[in-house]
Design an enzyme around this catalytic site. Structure first.
Site, PDB file in Angstrom:
ATOM      1  N   CYS A  76     -17.173 -24.902 -11.771  1.00  0.00           N
ATOM      2  CA  CYS A  76     -16.982 -23.514 -11.374  1.00  0.00           C
ATOM      3  C   CYS A  76     -17.571 -23.435  -9.766  1.00  0.00           C
ATOM      4  CB  CYS A  76     -17.897 -22.688 -12.077  1.00  0.00           C
ATOM      5  SG  CYS A  76     -18.175 -20.811 -11.691  1.00  0.00           S
ATOM      6  N   HIS A  77     -16.541 -22.860  -9.167  1.00  0.00           N
ATOM      7  CA  HIS A  77     -17.115 -22.610  -7.585  1.00  0.00           C
ATOM      8  C   HIS A  77     -16.415 -21.556  -6.766  1.00  0.00           C
ATOM      9  CE1 HIS A  77     -12.990 -24.333  -7.144  1.00  0.00           C
ATOM     10  NE2 HIS A  77     -12.893 -24.094  -5.998  1.00  0.00           N
ATOM     11  N   ARG A  78     -15.553 -20.732  -7.380  1.00  0.00           N
ATOM     12  CA  ARG A  78     -14.905 -19.708  -6.519  1.00  0.00           C
ATOM     13  C   ARG A  78     -15.870 -18.705  -6.264  1.00  0.00           C
ATOM     14  NH1 ARG A  78      -9.563 -19.838  -6.040  1.00  0.00           N
ATOM     15  NH2 ARG A  78      -8.248 -21.587  -7.094  1.00  0.00           N
TER      16      ARG A  78
ATOM     17  N   ARG B 274     -22.315 -24.670  -3.714  1.00  0.00           N
ATOM     18  CA  ARG B 274     -22.196 -23.149  -3.591  1.00  0.00           C
ATOM     19  C   ARG B 274     -22.807 -22.754  -4.911  1.00  0.00           C
ATOM     20  NH1 ARG B 274     -16.886 -21.985  -3.319  1.00  0.00           N
ATOM     21  NH2 ARG B 274     -16.830 -22.282  -0.935  1.00  0.00           N
TER      22      ARG B 274
ATOM     23  N   ASP C 284     -12.450 -22.883 -12.958  1.00  0.00           N
ATOM     24  CA  ASP C 284     -12.139 -21.681 -12.076  1.00  0.00           C
ATOM     25  C   ASP C 284     -11.133 -22.443 -11.144  1.00  0.00           C
ATOM     26  OD1 ASP C 284     -13.784 -22.584 -10.292  1.00  0.00           O
ATOM     27  OD2 ASP C 284     -14.822 -20.488 -10.421  1.00  0.00           O
TER      28      ASP C 284
END
Length: 378
Positions: free
Chosen positions: A218-220, A254, A300
Site C-alpha cells: 500500500c503506497h498510493r 511513505r 493498490d
C-alpha cells in the site's frame, strides 16, 4: 545507429527498462544505442540502486538527482534537466514508461525539443483525473509518435479518444503509430521468475509457507494521505490477521510515515500482531517470489496487481478503479477501495472462487516487438 534516450525515475520504470535494455543488448546492439537517464525520483539503496544491481541493468548515463519535493516543482526541475540532456545528446527518440512525474517531464521536454516521443504502456485509463497518474499518461499519449499498448483494451481506449489505430509510416505526433505489443512486465516475469527462487531465504526468515500467506502492499497517496482510508485499510488487515491469516507487508517509507503520523495505534498493533510481518521494502526478485508463493495479493499498486495475474494469484485492489480493467473482467481481481468491510468480505469471496487467467498481456516478447517497430519507424 539509432540513438534512443530512455527516461526512468520510479522503481517500476527501472524494472520495465530492464526488458528493453536486455533486448537491445542481446539482439539490437548494432542498430540501437540506448542512453539511460535517471531523474532521481526514487534513488536510494532500497528504492532504486538495488534494482540496477539485481536485474543487471546498465547504470544510468545521467542521474539528474531530482528527489522528492512538491510535484509541480519536481516536474519543472525534471523538464529543465532533461531538456539540457536532449540538447547535448541529440537523440533520435525519447522513450518514457508509464505515468509518473518523470514520464510527464520527459514527454514535455521531448515536445519542446522537437524530439519524437515513444510511450510504453500507452492507452491505459482509469477514467479518474483526480489521480495524477491519469493526467500524466494522457499527456504522454497525446505527445507521442509511437504508442505501445500492453493490451487490446488500451488500444481501444486510444481509439475512443480519437486516435487512428491503423495508420502507416511515416509516423509523427499528429499521426502516431499505435501498436498492441503485449506487456514488457510479462517479459520480465517470465525471464526473472526462475531467478526469484534464489531468494527463498526471505520466506525462511519470516516463516512464510507457500500458499499460506497474503502479500500486501500500500503506497498510493489516496490511501496513505487520507487518515480514514489509511485506517480502514489496515483495520481490515488486522481483522484478517485476527482470523488467522498470515500477512507479509513490505511497506513503502511513505506508508510507514503516514501510519506514524495518522494512525500510530494501528501501527503498534500491526507491529505486535503475531500473524503480521511489517518489513522494509524488498527487491524486485523478492517481490516476484512473494507473488509466486502467496495465496493472495492485496495491493493498490498497478504493477503488483498485474504481476499477481501473471503468477495466477487472486488480487484485492485497494482502489475504486483500475487502469487494468482486464483483471477485474477476468474475475481474478476485485476492486475494494479503502472499505474495511468490503476488503474482508471480498477476501472470502475471492478465496472461494475458481479463477481463470486468460492470455491478455501478449506472449512475453513485447520488448522485441517494440525494438523492431522503433527500427522500422526510424
Amino acid at each position: 545507429m539509432i540513438k534512443l534516450l530512455t527516461i526512468i525515475g520510479a522503481r517500476p520504470q527501472i524494472i520495465k527498462a530492464a526488458a528493453i535494455s536486455r533486448a537491445i543488448q542481446g539482439l539490437y546492439a548494432d542498430e540501437i544505442s540506448e542512453i539511460l537517464v535517471h531523474t532521481g525520483q526514487h534513488y536510494d539503496q532500497n528504492m532504486s540502486e538495488v534494482f540496477f544491481n539485481e536485474l543487471n541493468i546498465p547504470q544510468p548515463d545521467y542521474n539528474l538527482g531530482i528527489g522528492s519535493m512538491h510535484p509541480a516543482v519536481q516536474t519543472a526541475k525534471m523538464i529543465d534537466a532533461i531538456f539540457g540532456v536532449l540538447e547535448k545528446e541529440e537523440p533520435n527518440w525519447l522513450l518514457v514508461y508509464g505515468d509518473t512525474n518523470s514520464t510527464l517531464a520527459g514527454s514535455l521536454a521531448a515536445n519542446k525539443a522537437e524530439i519524437p516521443l515513444i510511450h510504453i504502456e500507452a492507452g491505459l485509463r482509469s477514467y479518474n483525473k483526480s489521480m495524477p497518474e491519469e493526467n500524466n499518461r494522457i499527456v504522454a499519449d497525446h505527445f507521442s509518435t509511437l504508442l505501445f499498448c500492453p493490451t487490446q483494451t488500451a488500444e481501444e481506449n486510444l481509439r475512443k479518444e480519437g486516435f487512428f489505430i491503423n495508420t502507416i509510416p511515416e509516423f509523427h505526433i499528429d499521426r502516431p503509430g499505435i501498436f498492441n505489443c503485449g506487456d514488457v512486465m510479462y517479459d520480465n516475469s517470465k525471464f526473472f521468475g526462475d531467478l526469484a527462487e534464489n531468494k527463498q531465504s526471505l520466506l525462511e526468515k519470516n516463516s512464510l509457507k507457500e500458499n499460506q500467506f497474503i502479500f500486501f502492499t500500500c503506497h498510493r497517496p489516496v490511501n496513505t494521505d487520507v487518515k480514514e482510508n489509511l485506517s480502514s485499510i489496515f483495520r481490515a488487515c488486522l481483522q484478517l490477521a485476527d482470523r488467522g491469516e498470515e500477512i507479509f507487508m513490505p511497506l513503502h517509507p511513505r506508508t510507514i510515515k503516514a501510519l506514524e503520523q495518522r494512525a500510530p495505534a494501528i501501527l503498534e498493533e500491526l507491529n505486535s500482531h503475531e500473524n503480521i510481518v511489517v518489513h522494509p521494502p524488498v527487491s524486485f526478485l523478492e517481490i516476484s517470489l512473494l507473488e509466486k508463493k502467496c495465496k493472495m495479493v492485496i495491493t493498490d499498486s498497478g504493477g503488483v496487481q498485474k504481476e499477481a495475474f501473471f503468477f495466477k494469484k487472486p488480487c484485492l485492489v485497494l482502489r475504486d478503479e483500475t487502469e487494468w480493467v482486464e483483471l477485474v473482467e477476468s474475475g481474478s481481481a476485485i476492486l475494494v477501495g479503502a472499505n474495511t468491510e468490503k476488503i474482508v468480505e471480498q477476501f472470502e469471496v475471492l478465496m472461494s472462487k475458481t479463477l481463470s487467467f486468460p492470455q491478455i498481456f501478449g506472449r512475453g516478447n513485447a520488448a522485441e516487438i517494440i525494438c523492431e517497430r522503433i527500427l522500422e519507424s526510424s
